[in-house]
Design an enzyme around this catalytic site. Structure first.
Site, PDB file in Angstrom:
ATOM      1  N   ASP A 119      60.181 -14.988  72.815  1.00 30.39           N
ATOM      2  CA  ASP A 119      61.407 -15.726  71.898  1.00 30.39           C
ATOM      3  C   ASP A 119      61.999 -14.512  70.951  1.00 30.39           C
ATOM      4  OD1 ASP A 119      59.766 -15.751  70.265  1.00 30.39           O
ATOM      5  OD2 ASP A 119      59.699 -17.729  69.371  1.00 30.39           O
ATOM      6  N   TYR A 155      62.728 -12.408  67.875  1.00 33.19           N
ATOM      7  CA  TYR A 155      62.548 -12.232  66.101  1.00 33.19           C
ATOM      8  C   TYR A 155      63.369 -12.755  65.352  1.00 33.19           C
ATOM      9  CZ  TYR A 155      61.418  -7.816  68.471  1.00 33.19           C
ATOM     10  OH  TYR A 155      60.599  -6.338  69.261  1.00 33.19           O
ATOM     11  N   PHE A 167      62.063  -8.140  72.523  1.00 31.32           N
ATOM     12  CA  PHE A 167      62.373  -6.563  72.426  1.00 31.32           C
ATOM     13  C   PHE A 167      62.579  -5.793  71.460  1.00 31.32           C
ATOM     14  CE2 PHE A 167      58.558  -7.377  75.438  1.00 31.32           C
ATOM     15  CZ  PHE A 167      57.526  -7.669  74.884  1.00 31.32           C
ATOM     16  N   HIS A 199      49.722  -8.717  75.624  1.00 32.80           N
ATOM     17  CA  HIS A 199      51.308  -8.189  75.489  1.00 32.80           C
ATOM     18  C   HIS A 199      51.327  -7.108  75.233  1.00 32.80           C
ATOM     19  CE1 HIS A 199      53.912  -8.984  72.256  1.00 32.80           C
ATOM     20  NE2 HIS A 199      54.772  -9.706  73.542  1.00 32.80           N
TER      21      HIS A 199
END
Length: 222
Positions: A62, A64, A75, A184
């Site tokens: 989701d 930041y 990202f 991740h």
């Protein structure tokens, strides 16, 4: 609203009960709380990377959740914002795989403009509360985005990092596409398989093997 080539694929979602509930929830959240990204940036990933141009899909969890970071692409952060830890680890892996230098910013618009769809599984978040909009309907909407990409009759690479991204794997059954999975890039898990995964290099090798221009992964200094 979405106005480009994604619209024919996603317009049916707008009429579904879950989306109406999601719309009201998100509208209320923006009215009563601090929500990221800014409301006009929710669909930035789709605006910058048309469905017909997608070469690589990178799925995040989701947005930041700290002020000034999220701008609608997984990202990525805007120029002038400190590069978050997960993206720092992505840069380290790029350095190892392809010799890319580690840039002084986390602005990934260059990737998006080359056909890298920077999609989060959930498209909004409340300030300071990661995953606060999980389970509200965004997952169904981004499933529809993945189905639209899966329907493309050309090679596409999916980089599925972590459980939220890997949950989308069941939607991808096009034999022309390549799915690469690992943990991740978060500092909590990067050493358990992300570092050394070779995904950026493998993605380019796959594209080139099908006569498609590879991604220039180097983000330049600002």
């Amino acid at each position: 609203m979405i106005e480009n080539e994604w619209l024919p694929y996603l317009k049916p979602e707008f009429a579904k009960p879950y989306y109406k509930t999601l719309y009201e929830f998100v509208k209320d959240e923006y009215t009563n709380h601090v929500i990221f990204p800014p409301s006009d940036k929710i669909f930035s990933a789709l605006e910058h990377t048309s469905v017909k141009d997608v070469k690589v899909v990178i799925i995040g969890q989701d947005p930041y959740h700290e002020p000034g970071q999220a701008h609608g692409m997984s990202f990525s952060v805007l120029p002038g914002v400190k590069t978050p830890p997960s993206l720092q680890n992505m840069y380290k892996e790029l350095n190892t795989e392809l010799g890319c230098y580690i840039p002084n910013n986390g602005y990934l618009i260059k990737w998006a403009d080359q056909g890298v769809l920077l999609l989060n599984a959930v498209l909004t978040v409340r300030s300071g509360a990661a995953n606060s909009h999980k389970g509200k309907g965004w997952e169904q909407f981004t499933d529809a985005v993945i189905r639209a990409v899966n329907a493309q009759d050309r090679p596409v690479v999916y980089l599925l990092w972590g459980s939220n991204a890997r949950a989308k794997k069941a939607l991808i059954n096009n034999p022309k596409h390549l799915v690469l999975e690992t943990v991740h890039p978060s500092p909590l898990s990067a050493y358990n398989g992300f570092f050394g995964c070779g995904h950026f290099k493998k993605a380019n090798e796959f594209l080139e093997s099908h006569g498609i221009a590879p991604i220039d992964w180097q983000i330049e200094n600002i």
